[in-house]
Enzyme design. Structure first.
Site, PDB file in Angstrom:
ATOM      1  N   PHE A 217      22.583  29.107  31.373  1.00 40.75           N
ATOM      2  CA  PHE A 217      23.890  28.766  30.801  1.00 40.75           C
ATOM      3  C   PHE A 217      23.686  27.635  29.802  1.00 40.75           C
ATOM      4  O   PHE A 217      23.187  26.568  30.158  1.00 40.75           O
ATOM      5  CB  PHE A 217      24.878  28.323  31.889  1.00 40.75           C
ATOM      6  N   ASP A 326      17.432  21.993  27.989  1.00 38.08           N
ATOM      7  CA  ASP A 326      18.873  21.741  28.052  1.00 38.08           C
ATOM      8  C   ASP A 326      19.179  20.984  29.337  1.00 38.08           C
ATOM      9  O   ASP A 326      19.155  21.549  30.431  1.00 38.08           O
ATOM     10  CB  ASP A 326      19.609  23.090  28.005  1.00 38.08           C
ATOM     11  N   LYS A 357      28.072  15.890  29.536  1.00 32.94           N
ATOM     12  CA  LYS A 357      28.582  15.632  30.891  1.00 32.94           C
ATOM     13  C   LYS A 357      28.414  14.171  31.325  1.00 32.94           C
ATOM     14  O   LYS A 357      29.099  13.308  30.820  1.00 32.94           O
ATOM     15  CB  LYS A 357      27.885  16.589  31.872  1.00 32.94           C
ATOM     16  N   THR A 381      32.621  16.173  11.189  1.00 33.18           N
ATOM     17  CA  THR A 381      33.485  15.030  10.915  1.00 33.18           C
ATOM     18  C   THR A 381      33.196  13.868  11.863  1.00 33.18           C
ATOM     19  O   THR A 381      32.965  12.739  11.435  1.00 33.18           O
ATOM     20  CB  THR A 381      34.969  15.416  11.040  1.00 33.18           C
TER      21      THR A 381
END
Lengths: 500, 500
Positions: A217, A326, A357, A381
């Site tokens: 995931f 990851d 997280k 941005t």
């Protein structure tokens, strides 16, 4: 419920090391000394079923605005403390899921409240800058104090982003840019590159791929989603890329009994990775990068050995593919080290490490050569949020001051010991207890029982999350002490006894 | 610089309506009454060249951590006020770029500082929830007060996200899900759908497309990027989707002189859209949705008429494609209405409207039928950030209390009048002045001159941004009053006189 309250009281009054585990007798975990978490509550306290009436009412209200199918209940964050989440009906639950593993040091940590009430910090919250062009004066300092101070081995550079998906999307872009720059021999892009990319065509938008793992995931935006393979509901109906997907080792437990089989399984997976890299190169879609979680979290807390990851790192290097670890869910201390990949013991563990997280801001670390060659290639941005860096900086201070990584290691051992014992006690119900630090999980005999356990535990004041097909994942905050482990184990035992 | 200071002083001392615009004479705009923005400064004040020595030093420090090629200078956000951004060298600039158009009511608005110093709000900043599963008690109320209170016509539902790219990515997913549910006749997905999507294959991951426009900008994650076509540097080296790209009307200015030509150009573009939808259906990649900005911002402030957008809405409807209006840059009041698409005067302007920047949180509004049929299909850990909703709620209060939309309309007229006059005065230098509210732009004769103007203006205390090949875009905050317009016009006139 009454019996579980009694059992809990009983457990709390027991002396350290006292153990009742004779066959047929209720499992009662040893009582640890009272928590050092001063801003914590004493234990769960349930007033209504969950969701209670106030939560039901608010869910109905919110239902006029959004899909509320995933809402568990509404929370009173003001009253929540440390390891305890309080809901709007006054129920107080020991939180072992922590907002999908994203609360680092518990609710309303006094040091964070103090930080927030410092008037010098107000401006950071009301003036969000475009960090890539007009950063605040203290930006280099805050980055150095926070993210840079815990940078993975071999990485001195970090790019912040607003969330986990954006972190991985941009990490993938960094790997594609790096790969194409290699292919071009670091020459400037051709006219054809520039004109074709504007209309989504190659060579400007090349046919490159990222190799990912079944069960992985990595987020839900379209680039990330092409590397996510844990549940169909995440991916259904969304167009994707034809990228290679390798098997993640499926280890047999207990590990010590299946050493040979597991080594064989990992070797098979590595071989498959190498085959896929070759195959996709032949297809004209070379693998620019390999992305993997140190522990597949959402996909079911699937572990692999350090040898596997070392082997994978080598395979990626051999084929000229970048290696992206990851750590969105595994990072931030929950394994007892700041990064789960530190357990591999490698000096050069990865080219890119992404996070979010518990780190409060998204982003990714990278080796020098993965910095885009030009500005505005990795850009947006906001590029993160300095107000999150500010809070993270204090979170890391707390982790150091309170030795929370050591605490996690200690609590994690107690949790694993407890899970092993429960697994021995309920062999038909529980299996495959596994974990590093407090990043632990256990399998339940089937999906339905798993879900009944989650709900029954919640009714008794323990908040847990599922993952994979039939696992429960434990994701407490870093202030989850041995005391809380034993509190949890006792209640969990009640739940299992009730449902067995 | 000395002369511009004198001119500015002179302008400020002029009575209202006094105008000096004889040929050959320096343009001096009328002085408007002193600003009502109490927390503002009086005017720019420049102490050093920009970037000054402290900015240079910090850029060097940050360079050890990140690519700093896009850094303009470092800011002192604590000292910034209203329309004025203060840098770390004590320079104070009138900010007409506002962090890439993302500061709604100026820096350090007293009402926002007051909000932040309310101890009841602290918890919102230190306990970030997983909004999709465990929202805070005040979430429905804050959403209602903030985003729902300014929902576009026909839309009562809104989904928050952490940034603009995530907003568009999830809006695209919502359109894909909606389209496939229609195709399936709202039946449950097949086994084949579920098993194929896990490995990125159709029918589970279908060959659907989003139609976008040349010159459009919708973000930089991989789904968004497949619909972004403004600059090569954004897209180079990143794999993309084979999705249709239509021409955006290229209007000729002044509009009143080219009515027939422009109508013809818009008809041509609409025809092309229709052709592409048919062609991509035949290719087996049906257009699930059409995405467009009401004014193409990053791509050069390209405008089209209300007729064009009404026509486009009809074409999308006719072919069963969703219509997504991306208001990430245009939304939030800067056109004199909360949403730029309100200028089209339609009751049913869109199926989806996405936002970010001035709205402080990302997200998208949608019609009821675009709500995913199941939970966890549009989902991620944070799903936005309630601390941003809290601030937004107060920003909207300020907009209402201070009638800022009317102010923007008034300032916008003054700005456009000034740009028209300057354009008449410098015909070889300036062209195509255009705008709605203060969302204005003007073209400069070439890229090099444009960049010299941006730098010279900055040295005189005016912060502007470029867009497209050779445009300057004006993106002031909503507290940019007529007073500031005239202040700007005078300095801008000095710059033009110096560079002509």
């Amino acid at each position: 419920m009454a019996s579980s309250l009694i059992s809990r009281q009983f457990a709390l009054s027991l002396q350290k090391n006292l153990r009742l585990s004779a066959p047929g007798c209720r499992y009662v975990s040893k009582a640890a000394p009272k928590t050092q978490v001063e801003f914590d509550y004493d234990g769960p306290s349930m007033k209504t079923s969950v969701p209670g009436p106030r939560s039901e009412e608010l869910t109905k209200q919110l239902g006029h605005i959004q899909n509320v199918g995933a809402i568990n209940f509404f929370c009173n964050y003001e009253e929540s403390r440390g390891n305890y989440l309080v809901d709007v009906d006054g129920n107080r639950m020991l939180d072992i899921y922590t907002q999908i593993s994203s609360i680092p040091i518990g609710y309303n940590h006094p040091d964070l409240l103090k930080l927030m009430s410092n008037p010098n910090n107000l401006s950071t919250f009301v003036n969000r800058p475009a960090l890539g062009i007009l950063p605040p004066e203290n930006f280099p300092e805050k980055l150095t104090e926070s993210l840079v101070s815990v940078a993975p081995s071999g990485m001195t550079r970090v790019q912040t982003m607003a969330c986990g998906s954006c972190s991985n999307e941009n990490a993938y872009k960094a790997m594609f840019i790096w790969y194409r720059n290699k292919e071009r021999g670091h020459n400037t892009p051709s006219e054809e590159d520039l004109s074709s990319c504007i209309i989504n065509q190659s060579p400007g938008c090349p046919e490159l791929s990222i190799l990912s793992f079944m069960g992985g995931f990595h987020g839900r935006t379209m680039g990330c989603l092409a590397t996510t393979h844990s549940k169909a509901i995440h991916k259904l109906d969304v167009p994707s890329f034809d990228w290679p997907i390798a098997p993640f080792p499926r280890l047999e437990y207990p590990l010590e009994e299946f050493t040979r089989e597991n080594a064989h399984e990992e070797a098979r997976c590595l071989e498959e990775v190498e085959d896929l890299i070759v195959k996709w190169r032949q297809k004209g879609k070379p693998v620019a990068g390999v992305v993997i979680e140190p522990i597949q979290a959402e996909g079911g807390d699937n572990h692999a050995s350090s040898d596997f990851f070392r082997g994978l790192r080598d395979v990626a290097r051999k084929h000229g593919s970048a290696f992206h670890v990851d750590e969105v869910q595994t990072g931030g201390g929950t394994t007892g080290k700041m990064w789960a990949h530190e357990h591999w013991g490698m000096e050069d563990p990865a080219d890119i490490v992404s996070f979010s997280k518990k780190l409060l801001t998204g982003g990714y670390y990278h080796k020098d050569e993965f910095q885009a060659d030009e500005p505005y290639r990795i850009f947006n941005t906001w590029m993160g949020d300095p107000s999150k860096n500010l809070i993270l900086s204090e979170v890391l201070n707390v982790i150091r001051r309170e030795n929370l990584l050591e605490e996690v290691t200690r609590s994690g051992k107690a949790l694993m010991n407890g899970l092993f014992e429960l697994q021995a006690q309920y062999p038909g119900m529980l299996s495959r207890a596994r974990g590093v630090g407090t990043f632990c999980a256990i399998d339940i005999r089937d999906d339905e029982t798993r879900n009944r356990i989650l709900i029954t535990a919640r009714d008794k004041g323990i908040l847990l999350g599922g993952c994979g097909d039939r696992s429960i994942r434990f994701r407490p905050a870093l202030v989850f002490k041995e005391y809380h482990v034993h509190l949890f184990l006792n209640i969990f035992n009640d739940v299992l006894a009730q449902l067995k």
